[in-house]
Design a protein around this motif. Structure first.
Motif, PDB file in Angstrom:
ATOM      1  N   TYR A 220      -6.961   0.395  -7.344  1.00 19.09           N
ATOM      2  CA  TYR A 220      -6.278  -0.300  -6.250  1.00 19.09           C
ATOM      3  C   TYR A 220      -6.864   0.115  -4.909  1.00 19.09           C
ATOM      4  O   TYR A 220      -7.071  -0.717  -4.027  1.00 19.09           O
ATOM      5  CB  TYR A 220      -4.783   0.006  -6.302  1.00 19.09           C
TER       6      TYR A 220
ATOM      7  N   MET B  92      -7.347  -1.120  -0.062  1.00 13.20           N
ATOM      8  CA  MET B  92      -6.434  -0.178   0.569  1.00 13.20           C
ATOM      9  C   MET B  92      -7.205   0.817   1.426  1.00 13.20           C
ATOM     10  O   MET B  92      -6.805   1.138   2.542  1.00 13.20           O
ATOM     11  CB  MET B  92      -5.652   0.553  -0.508  1.00 13.20           C
TER      12      MET B  92
ATOM     13  N   ALA C 162      -2.070   7.259 -13.754  1.00 10.82           N
ATOM     14  CA  ALA C 162      -1.770   7.085 -12.334  1.00 10.82           C
ATOM     15  C   ALA C 162      -3.046   7.080 -11.500  1.00 10.82           C
ATOM     16  O   ALA C 162      -3.257   6.193 -10.664  1.00 10.82           O
ATOM     17  CB  ALA C 162      -0.831   8.207 -11.872  1.00 10.82           C
TER      18      ALA C 162
ATOM     19  N   GLU D  58       3.228  24.844  -6.578  1.00  6.89           N
ATOM     20  CA  GLU D  58       3.646  23.754  -5.708  1.00  6.89           C
ATOM     21  C   GLU D  58       3.421  24.056  -4.237  1.00  6.89           C
ATOM     22  O   GLU D  58       3.529  23.169  -3.402  1.00  6.89           O
ATOM     23  CB  GLU D  58       5.124  23.415  -5.941  1.00  6.89           C
TER      24      GLU D  58
ATOM     25  N   LEU E 151      -1.303  20.037 -11.664  1.00  5.15           N
ATOM     26  CA  LEU E 151       0.046  20.434 -12.085  1.00  5.15           C
ATOM     27  C   LEU E 151       0.271  20.121 -13.552  1.00  5.15           C
ATOM     28  O   LEU E 151       1.086  20.755 -14.215  1.00  5.15           O
ATOM     29  CB  LEU E 151       1.097  19.695 -11.254  1.00  5.15           C
TER      30      LEU E 151
ATOM     31  N   LEU F  74       0.306  20.959   2.243  1.00  6.60           N
ATOM     32  CA  LEU F  74      -0.646  19.897   2.588  1.00  6.60           C
ATOM     33  C   LEU F  74       0.082  18.596   2.884  1.00  6.60           C
ATOM     34  O   LEU F  74      -0.201  17.910   3.869  1.00  6.60           O
ATOM     35  CB  LEU F  74      -1.591  19.673   1.412  1.00  6.60           C
ATOM     36  N   TYR F  75       1.012  18.273   2.002  1.00  5.59           N
ATOM     37  CA  TYR F  75       1.704  16.989   2.168  1.00  5.59           C
ATOM     38  C   TYR F  75       2.475  16.968   3.480  1.00  5.59           C
ATOM     39  O   TYR F  75       2.404  15.997   4.225  1.00  5.59           O
ATOM     40  CB  TYR F  75       2.651  16.755   0.989  1.00  5.59           C
TER      41      TYR F  75
ATOM     42  N   ALA G 112       1.339  11.615  15.264  1.00  6.97           N
ATOM     43  CA  ALA G 112       0.216  11.072  16.021  1.00  6.97           C
ATOM     44  C   ALA G 112       0.405   9.587  16.291  1.00  6.97           C
ATOM     45  O   ALA G 112       0.115   9.098  17.380  1.00  6.97           O
ATOM     46  CB  ALA G 112      -1.086  11.321  15.278  1.00  6.97           C
ATOM     47  N   SER G 113       0.904   8.863  15.285  1.00  5.36           N
ATOM     48  CA  SER G 113       1.015   7.426  15.519  1.00  5.36           C
ATOM     49  C   SER G 113       2.228   7.102  16.385  1.00  5.36           C
ATOM     50  O   SER G 113       2.199   6.149  17.164  1.00  5.36           O
ATOM     51  CB  SER G 113       1.076   6.675  14.186  1.00  5.36           C
TER      52      SER G 113
ATOM     53  N   LEU H 146      -5.209  17.196  -1.910  1.00  4.17           N
ATOM     54  CA  LEU H 146      -3.834  17.021  -2.397  1.00  4.17           C
ATOM     55  C   LEU H 146      -3.839  16.394  -3.786  1.00  4.17           C
ATOM     56  O   LEU H 146      -3.155  16.863  -4.703  1.00  4.17           O
ATOM     57  CB  LEU H 146      -3.071  16.127  -1.417  1.00  4.17           C
TER      58      LEU H 146
ATOM     59  N   PHE I 251       2.246   6.603  -6.665  1.00  2.44           N
ATOM     60  CA  PHE I 251       1.143   7.355  -7.266  1.00  2.44           C
ATOM     61  C   PHE I 251       1.343   8.852  -7.091  1.00  2.44           C
ATOM     62  O   PHE I 251       1.301   9.627  -8.043  1.00  2.44           O
ATOM     63  CB  PHE I 251      -0.170   6.896  -6.636  1.00  2.44           C
ATOM     64  N   LEU I 252       1.591   9.255  -5.849  1.00  4.66           N
ATOM     65  CA  LEU I 252       1.729  10.687  -5.587  1.00  4.66           C
ATOM     66  C   LEU I 252       2.904  11.262  -6.359  1.00  4.66           C
ATOM     67  O   LEU I 252       2.817  12.335  -6.954  1.00  4.66           O
ATOM     68  CB  LEU I 252       1.932  10.921  -4.089  1.00  4.66           C
TER      69      LEU I 252
ATOM     70  N   PHE J 294      -4.559   3.936  -9.511  1.00  2.76           N
ATOM     71  CA  PHE J 294      -4.554   4.074  -8.052  1.00  2.76           C
ATOM     72  C   PHE J 294      -5.956   3.935  -7.481  1.00  2.76           C
ATOM     73  O   PHE J 294      -6.164   3.283  -6.458  1.00  2.76           O
ATOM     74  CB  PHE J 294      -3.969   5.429  -7.661  1.00  2.76           C
TER      75      PHE J 294
ATOM     76  N   PRO K 125       0.687  24.749  -2.355  1.00  2.00           N
ATOM     77  CA  PRO K 125      -0.313  23.956  -1.631  1.00  2.00           C
ATOM     78  C   PRO K 125       0.133  22.514  -1.427  1.00  2.00           C
ATOM     79  O   PRO K 125      -0.153  21.916  -0.396  1.00  2.00           O
ATOM     80  CB  PRO K 125      -1.547  24.001  -2.535  1.00  2.00           C
ATOM     81  N   ILE K 126       0.872  21.986  -2.388  1.00  6.01           N
ATOM     82  CA  ILE K 126       1.281  20.590  -2.271  1.00  6.01           C
ATOM     83  C   ILE K 126       2.263  20.419  -1.136  1.00  6.01           C
ATOM     84  O   ILE K 126       2.102  19.547  -0.278  1.00  6.01           O
ATOM     85  CB  ILE K 126       1.896  20.110  -3.595  1.00  6.01           C
TER      86      ILE K 126
ATOM     87  N   TRP L 289      -6.553   1.077  10.024  1.00  5.02           N
ATOM     88  CA  TRP L 289      -5.330   1.500  10.703  1.00  5.02           C
ATOM     89  C   TRP L 289      -5.574   2.771  11.496  1.00  5.02           C
ATOM     90  O   TRP L 289      -5.098   2.923  12.622  1.00  5.02           O
ATOM     91  CB  TRP L 289      -4.226   1.725   9.667  1.00  5.02           C
TER      92      TRP L 289
ATOM     93  N   MET M  63       0.142  16.626   6.436  1.00  2.00           N
ATOM     94  CA  MET M  63      -0.409  15.281   6.590  1.00  2.00           C
ATOM     95  C   MET M  63       0.657  14.320   7.083  1.00  2.00           C
ATOM     96  O   MET M  63       0.401  13.459   7.922  1.00  2.00           O
ATOM     97  CB  MET M  63      -1.015  14.810   5.275  1.00  2.00           C
TER      98      MET M  63
ATOM     99  N   ASP N 199       0.832  -1.207   0.000  1.00  2.40           N
ATOM    100  CA  ASP N 199       0.000   0.000   0.000  1.00  2.40           C
ATOM    101  C   ASP N 199       0.861   1.250   0.000  1.00  2.40           C
ATOM    102  O   ASP N 199       0.618   2.184  -0.768  1.00  2.40           O
ATOM    103  CB  ASP N 199      -0.902   0.023   1.241  1.00  2.40           C
TER     104      ASP N 199
ATOM    105  N   LEU O 147       1.037   3.989  -2.889  1.00  2.00           N
ATOM    106  CA  LEU O 147       0.642   5.364  -2.577  1.00  2.00           C
ATOM    107  C   LEU O 147       1.754   6.335  -2.936  1.00  2.00           C
ATOM    108  O   LEU O 147       1.525   7.365  -3.579  1.00  2.00           O
ATOM    109  CB  LEU O 147       0.299   5.480  -1.095  1.00  2.00           C
TER     110      LEU O 147
ATOM    111  N   TRP P 131      -5.160  18.798  -6.430  1.00  2.00           N
ATOM    112  CA  TRP P 131      -4.206  19.846  -6.763  1.00  2.00           C
ATOM    113  C   TRP P 131      -3.047  19.264  -7.575  1.00  2.00           C
ATOM    114  O   TRP P 131      -2.573  19.891  -8.534  1.00  2.00           O
ATOM    115  CB  TRP P 131      -3.691  20.523  -5.506  1.00  2.00           C
TER     116      TRP P 131
ATOM    117  N   PHE Q 121       1.183  14.907  10.695  1.00  2.00           N
ATOM    118  CA  PHE Q 121       0.066  14.389  11.472  1.00  2.00           C
ATOM    119  C   PHE Q 121       0.176  12.879  11.645  1.00  2.00           C
ATOM    120  O   PHE Q 121       0.123  12.349  12.749  1.00  2.00           O
ATOM    121  CB  PHE Q 121      -1.260  14.745  10.795  1.00  2.00           C
ATOM    122  N   PHE Q 122       0.342  12.175  10.518  1.00  2.00           N
ATOM    123  CA  PHE Q 122       0.370  10.716  10.597  1.00  2.00           C
ATOM    124  C   PHE Q 122       1.554  10.235  11.421  1.00  2.00           C
ATOM    125  O   PHE Q 122       1.421   9.370  12.294  1.00  2.00           O
ATOM    126  CB  PHE Q 122       0.439  10.107   9.193  1.00  2.00           C
TER     127      PHE Q 122
ATOM    128  N   LEU R 263      -6.825   7.271  15.825  1.00  2.00           N
ATOM    129  CA  LEU R 263      -6.985   8.521  15.076  1.00  2.00           C
ATOM    130  C   LEU R 263      -8.328   8.551  14.365  1.00  2.00           C
ATOM    131  O   LEU R 263      -8.517   9.332  13.437  1.00  2.00           O
ATOM    132  CB  LEU R 263      -5.860   8.664  14.041  1.00  2.00           C
TER     133      LEU R 263
END
Lengths: 517, 707
Positions: free
Chosen positions: B620, B178, B613, A414, B212, A420-421, A431-432, B205, A35-36, B617, A416-417, B185, A424, A28, A32, B208, A427-428, B191
């Motif tokens: 998946y 996923m 992509a 870029e 690009l 935000l990224y 927090a974990s 995200l 993809f990003l 994604f 906002p990216i 999780w 996040m 996963d 992920l 946006w 946070f993840f 959380l």
């Protein structure tokens, strides 16, 4: 020795369970991140992109002997030989894909084929990092926590900003043998010392050092010699393979001058958030109040209005810093931690010393690049789950470090990216991890300190707001060409100084934690 | 009906079987069969189970069929038949019945282990979540009725929890995805309460990041593309008086969307003008694409998304899955929001479809929560934003008309009047400014909105006419007016079955929706149950049918119009992944082929990377694997064949240039393939609507639940 193989063996008893190649959650995360990052292909590219493309061209088109001499483009090859070989390897498919990628030219080439290819190589190179993290995680004592840390490292916004958008291929470096590593990217030279001490102490020397007497010394030498020989020869062999051809060709000096450009100034274009940023800032403040404090500023210090550009940083009030000073300071501070490491050569101690040495070189090094902060954050992550104090250090350093990377991506699309990224990710990760770290009962002092730190962190959103919204609005920059202004450098300086505060504070925290235990 | 029938394995098309039961036998039989079928085939039949609590709280593992059947039992109050639907307890013990229905809601495990309802949810029974006058949610109302669980049931409860844990599909292989793993999780890491925020952040995200890449007409003078059109409208609405909006320099992207688009453009232009007048300067800003102006334009799309579309989907999910766990809702939300087609067109290609679609979903939500007048107003706004919403209009119209019939003469007539008035008023308000100008511009506005002068279809679009064009060159045979009439007739014919079905169902249930006198039973007054007509469940299907009919057969269709059928189809995804439910498989197939049908357009916009992509994604993320569909089913064969052909087409397009004689070979093959799938989807949608409709028997008024 790779990071993963230095680890103590897992304590689990019984036959090792057969792990699947990739568990579902690992898949996963891989998907992920792929993809990003593939969505970010068309994002902003710094000049580093053209630098790397040019290197592809150089290593493909020229014989070995001309690699470090070629200067058609201004982006000459200034990484160590192994990296050059790596580029040469990458240039084979590139030429097949599109010959324009590997053509040496002054103007450069940034067609879609080059972008897609080079971005893909970064993606693939990152798999090396992924594999190293995976091995590290699997053999860890606490896989649950390690999984969080490994995932957070793999998805680190620093890597995203520096490698995938800004464009570099750094992650590949983290997984290889260290001697190779050293030749791969010389920035890792900073980390050489702790590796040396640790390997010498734990691999070559016996556990109990005999009393320093002639007989003991002989015994020691007998014991240590074979291992020392093995290790030494391995390191030397790596160096020989790497640098050998250039020594034979008599170009060592040329290579050296490319790799270590001392003609640059104390600070980089945008001050890296280190001690010198604070120092320079102090100088500026003192200059402002010079008349009131009856100080006489030096003339070239005032004139240096281009403060912050690459080149010599001139100080108006405070004493000027020479490269020698920074080296002395670096070595002096490092030796403290190395002494501690010598006393307690455990794995954890090694990791901390490694982090601290990287940190010292970042804080007081000569011409430090802001990207080098990743060098701290990377090993620090492994310490994050140690206990609450380490976790807290990690949080402060991460926030300050990642924030200090933001100016690398200054384009509006870029922004906002990156925001935000990073939010996040923070946070993840925080927090974990916060749930799993052990927290000892707080004292009054620790509560006060914690509140101060929280206040410090809480000011980051405000800082971002003022640098990215208020300041441009104030100057009327939105949508217009940027105009030169007195305060143009102000947002960068504020960012740098504020982040430097956090980085220095986190450093002091870690020093305290390391030396007091 | 005897018990042995209930022991049959699941039929492949469950709903088709149910009506047989329902019709052949009398009142309680149908619901009993529903309840039995919803239990696992391995568990004993409901009738045999001793305790009402265990029978009703057993994981129902409902078939899609029974789900629909449950939703159809909208909760007009009828105490006489209260018990039969979900438990076979003896009549006359209403309290225990109510508890058994709802007690599992508070059990800690229930949130965690089962993504499916084990009890009829309030919303499925027609309880709108937000309809409580004092703002309480339906759940809190019911909890006040809950009696303490008897101690004697403790052992049984433990056993039940264990079984639920084993059968819980959150851990089941075939339901895993996923999205599900991530939600799990989050909950495990404590959380859980942040999941919604994270979904929002992640979706933003992704949207946006898609932005690009390029957009329509980027750097292509002199006409540029849709991006420039939207920017140009901001410019003319800001600088010109209203009367010239629809007549200014028409060849250069003259305004041809309904007034609400113009108003929104004006609103978007105001801050732009404030930030930098150059972005929207009259005439001189044509083709202006500075980096910060692009950011601003992208930002307007994103903000409108955040303001309208995302809340609308959120509300829909809460309504549709009201009785399911928060996690299931989150998964559905993520699935719908990351649907690639809309993101690629709105945030990539550059349009504001999400505003129109968001308004339509809001209208749908209002219909489902019994606020028909508000819903009609919102739908008019949707129409007023983009005339494309007309694709939905027949479906919405017949639903509302049917509801009036169902409500009976007295209430129905009143509702009809209110609906007619509010619709007229909204449309009048939207268009009035143009009628009041001197000279009136209304005719010009309408001419611009419905351009009959343009051709039968534009570019290559995967609909009937374009596919037919391969064989018969229609455009050379007849003038556009004739073709327009032909298309109109074909469309009318195509939407007729779906509309007739909705109307027929409503006619069959005419007068049933009349609110009974409040004195009929004291319990009805505790929870006023706003009733929904039986056709409420059919609404997504009807919208799918009509919009797909328009897409396939109407005049002047763009390839982007596939977004309209994809919306109701995607909403069906909310019901989640059940290997036996066809909805999920068809909806994912429709979405994938829908994205594929827009490939030529996206390729032109340099959106190739996000196209690949995001689509991969998303598949998946939702855990889609066509190979795991029920073997031998038609949908599996169709899916596998479509994907194989799609891959083949992409590969050959990448490797082989098209032959010189047929430069448009690849887009054409794309049209043929997607058109075929859309045609099948259309047929399936109508069939499914009939099946779901059959599950409603006209006599079901007797079977309503007491709540």
């Amino acid at each position: 020795m790779s990071l993963s193989s230095i680890k103590p063996p897992p304590t689990a008893s019984g036959p090792p369970k057969r792990e699947p190649w990739l568990t579902t959650s690992e898949r996963d995360i891989l998907i992920l991140s792929t993809f990003l990052k593939s969505l970010l292909f068309p994002a902003y590219r710094s000049t580093d992109f053209e630098v790397h493309r040019n290197w592809l061209a150089i290593t493909r088109s020229l014989p070995l002997s001309k690699w470090y001499l070629e200067d058609t483009s201004e982006w000459t090859l200034d990484y160590p030989p192994f990296f050059a070989h790596f580029e040469s390897l990458l240039s084979y498919p590139a030429r097949w894909l599109d010959p324009r990628i590997t053509a040496i030219s002054e103007k450069g080439f940034d067609g879609w084929s080059a972008v897609a290819y080079q971005r893909t190589t970064v993606l693939l190179a990152e798999l090396v990092l992924g594999a190293a993290l995976l091995r590290f995680m699997r053999s860890s004592r606490d896989p649950q926590t390690m999984r969080i840390i490994a995932a957070s490292l793999f998805l680190h916004p620093g890597f995203l900003i520096v490698d995938h958008i800004h464009f570099q291929s750094r992650p590949v470096l983290s997984g290889f043998l260290f001697a190779v590593l050293l030749n791969f990217k010389h920035i890792y030279a900073y980390l050489a010392l702790p590796y040396f001490v640790y390997l010498l102490r734990s691999y070559c020397l016996p556990a109990n050092l005999p009393f320093p007497s002639p007989a003991g010394l002989r015994q020691l030498l007998e014991h240590a010699a074979p291992n020392l020989l093995k290790l030494g020869s391995a390191v030397l062999a790596a160096f020989a393979v790497s640098l050998g051809p250039w020594v034979v060709m008599g170009q060592l000096g040329q290579v050296g001058s490319r790799l270590f450009p001392f003609q640059r100034g104390l600070n980089h274009a945008y001050w890296a958030p280190n001690a010198w940023a604070l120092y320079t800032f102090m100088d500026r403040v003192l200059l402002k109040f010079a008349s009131r404090l009856s100080l006489t500023p030096r003339a070239h210090g005032i004139a240096s209005s281009s403060r912050g550009l690459v080149g010599d940083t001139a100080f108006a009030i405070l004493p000027t810093i020479q490269p020698a000073h920074t080296f002395a300071l670096t070595l002096g501070l490092m030796s403290i931690f190395l002494m501690k490491l010598w006393q307690r050569p455990t794995y954890k101690s090694f990791l901390t010393a490694l982090t601290l040495c990287g940190w010292v070189s970042f804080l007081v090094g000569w011409h430090v690049h802001e990207k080098a902060v990743l060098l701290i954050l990377f090993p620090l992550s492994f310490l994050a789950a140690e206990d609450y104090a380490h976790f807290r250090t990690f949080v402060i350093a991460s926030v300050a470090g990642i924030f200090s990377l933001f100016p690398l991506l200054f384009t509006p699309a870029e922004t906002p990216i990156k925001l935000l990224y990073s939010c996040m990710w923070c946070f993840f990760t925080f927090a974990s991890l916060n749930r799993v770290v052990y927290r000892s009962p707080p004292s009054i002092l620790s509560v006060i300190v914690e509140h101060a730190e929280t206040a410090y962190l809480a000011l980051f959103p405000l800082l971002q707001l003022s640098t990215s919204v208020l300041h441009p609005l104030y100057l009327g920059w939105v949508g217009e060409e940027k105009v030169a202004d007195e305060t143009a450098f102000l947002p960068l300086m504020l960012t740098s100084v504020w982040c430097a505060l956090g980085v220095v504070w986190a450093f002091l925290r870690l020093v305290w934690l390391y030396l007091s235990r | 009906m005897d018990g042995s029938e209930c022991w049959l394995p699941f039929p492949p098309l469950p709903v088709a079987v149910i009506p047989g039961f329902a019709r052949s036998s009398g009142r309680n039989t149908f619901t009993e069969s529903t309840a039995t079928m919803s239990a696992r085939p391995t568990s004993p039949p409901v009738g045999a189970s001793s305790s009402s609590a265990s029978a009703s709280a057993r994981p129902m593992n409902p078939h899609q069929a029974s789900l629909h059947a449950l939703r159809l039992r909208d909760a007009s109050v009828n105490p006489a038949s209260s018990s039969s639907a979900f438990s076979t307890r003896t009549p006359g013990s209403p309290r225990s019945s109510r508890r058994s229905i709802f007690e599992s809601e508070t059990e800690p495990d229930s949130e965690i282990y089962s993504p499916r309802p084990r009890y009829p949810s309030t919303s499925e029974l027609g309880f709108p979540l937000f309809d409580q006058p004092d703002g309480r949610r339906a759940g809190s109302t019911t909890s006040s009725l809950r009696a303490p669980s008897p101690l004697a049931n403790r052992k049984e409860g433990r056993e039940r929890r264990r079984r639920r844990k084993e059968e819980g599909t959150l851990r089941g292989e075939e339901h895993d995805s996923m999205a599900r793993r991530w939600v799990r999780w989050m909950a495990r890491s404590g959380l859980g309460s942040w999941t919604g925020v994270c979904v929002l952040g992640g979706v933003t995200l992704v949207k946006w990041a898609v932005g690009l890449s390029g957009y329509s007409g980027e750097g292509k003078p002199p006409m540029f593309g849709d991006y420039e059109a939207q920017r140009h409208w901001m410019e003319i609405t800001l600088h010109l008086p209203l009367r010239r909006w629809y007549s200014y320099d028409l060849p250069y992207w003259g305004l041809d969307y309904p007034p609400l688009t113009a108003y929104v453009s004006y609103l978007c232009a105001l801050p732009a003008h404030l930030l930098s007048p150059r972005w929207v300067a009259l005439d001189s800003s044509r083709g202006y694409e500075s980096p910060s102006s692009r950011v601003y334009m992208r930002l307007t799309v994103l903000l409108l998304d955040l303001a309208i579309y995302i809340p609308a989907v959120w509300w829909f999910v809460r309504l549709r899955l009201g009785g399911r766990s928060r996690r299931t809702q989150t998964i559905a939300l993520l699935t719908i929001l990351l649907q690639p087609a809309l993101i690629l067109i709105d945030n990539g290609h550059f349009q504001y479809n999400s505003v129109m679609l968001g308004l339509t979903i809001l209208a749908l939500n209002c219909f489902l929560s019994n606020r028909d007048v508000l819903g009609a107003v919102l739908f008019c706004l949707s129409l007023g934003f983009k005339q494309m919403a007309l694709y939905y209009a027949p479906g919405v119209f017949v639903y509302l008309l049917g509801k009036c019939v169902w409500l009976g003469p007295r209430q129905g007539r009143a509702l009809f009047l209110r609906l007619a008035l509010s619709t007229l008023l909204t449309l009048t308000l939207l268009f009035a400014p143009f009628a009041l100008t001197r000279p009136p511009q209304l005719a010009q506005v309408l001419r611009r909105i419905f351009p009959l002068a343009r051709g039968l279809f534009e570019d290559k679009v995967a609909n009937f006419w374009c596919a037919l064009n391969v064989v018969i060159k229609l455009r050379e045979l007849a003038p556009p007016e004739t073709l327009a009439k032909l298309a109109l007739a074909a469309t009318a014919l195509a939407i007729a079955p779906a509309c007739a079905h909705v109307l027929a169902l409503s006619w069959g249930a005419r007068g049933e929706g009349e609110t009974p006198r409040p004195s009929s039973t004291p319990r009805t007054t505790t929870i006023p149950a706003p009733a929904l007509p039986p056709t409420a469940t059919l609404l997504p299907y009807a919208l799918l049918s009509t919009s797909l009919s328009f897409f396939l057969f109407s005049f002047q269709v763009h390839e982007k119009s596939i977004l309209l059928p994809l919306l109701p189809l995607s909403l069906l995804l909310a019901d989640g992944k059940d290997p036996h439910a066809q909805e999920w498989a068809w909806a994912v197939l429709g979405n994938n082929v829908g994205v594929f049908s827009m490939w030529p357009l996206l390729k032109k916009d340099r959106q190739g990377m996000p196209y690949g992509a995001l689509t991969l994604f998303w598949n998946y993320l939702v855990g889609y694997d066509p190979r795991k569909l029920p073997s031998g089913s038609f949908i599996k064969v169709l899916s596998l064949a479509s994907y194989a052909l799609i891959l083949l087409l992409h590969a050959s397009e990448l490797l082989l240039p098209p032959p010189a004689r047929y430069p448009d070979l690849y887009p054409l093959l794309n049209v043929l393939l997607s058109g075929a799938v859309f045609g099948l989807l259309w047929l399936w949608g109508m069939r499914r609507q009939l099946e779901v409709g059959w599950a409603y028997s006209p006599k079901s008024a007797d079977l309503r639940l007491d709540l």
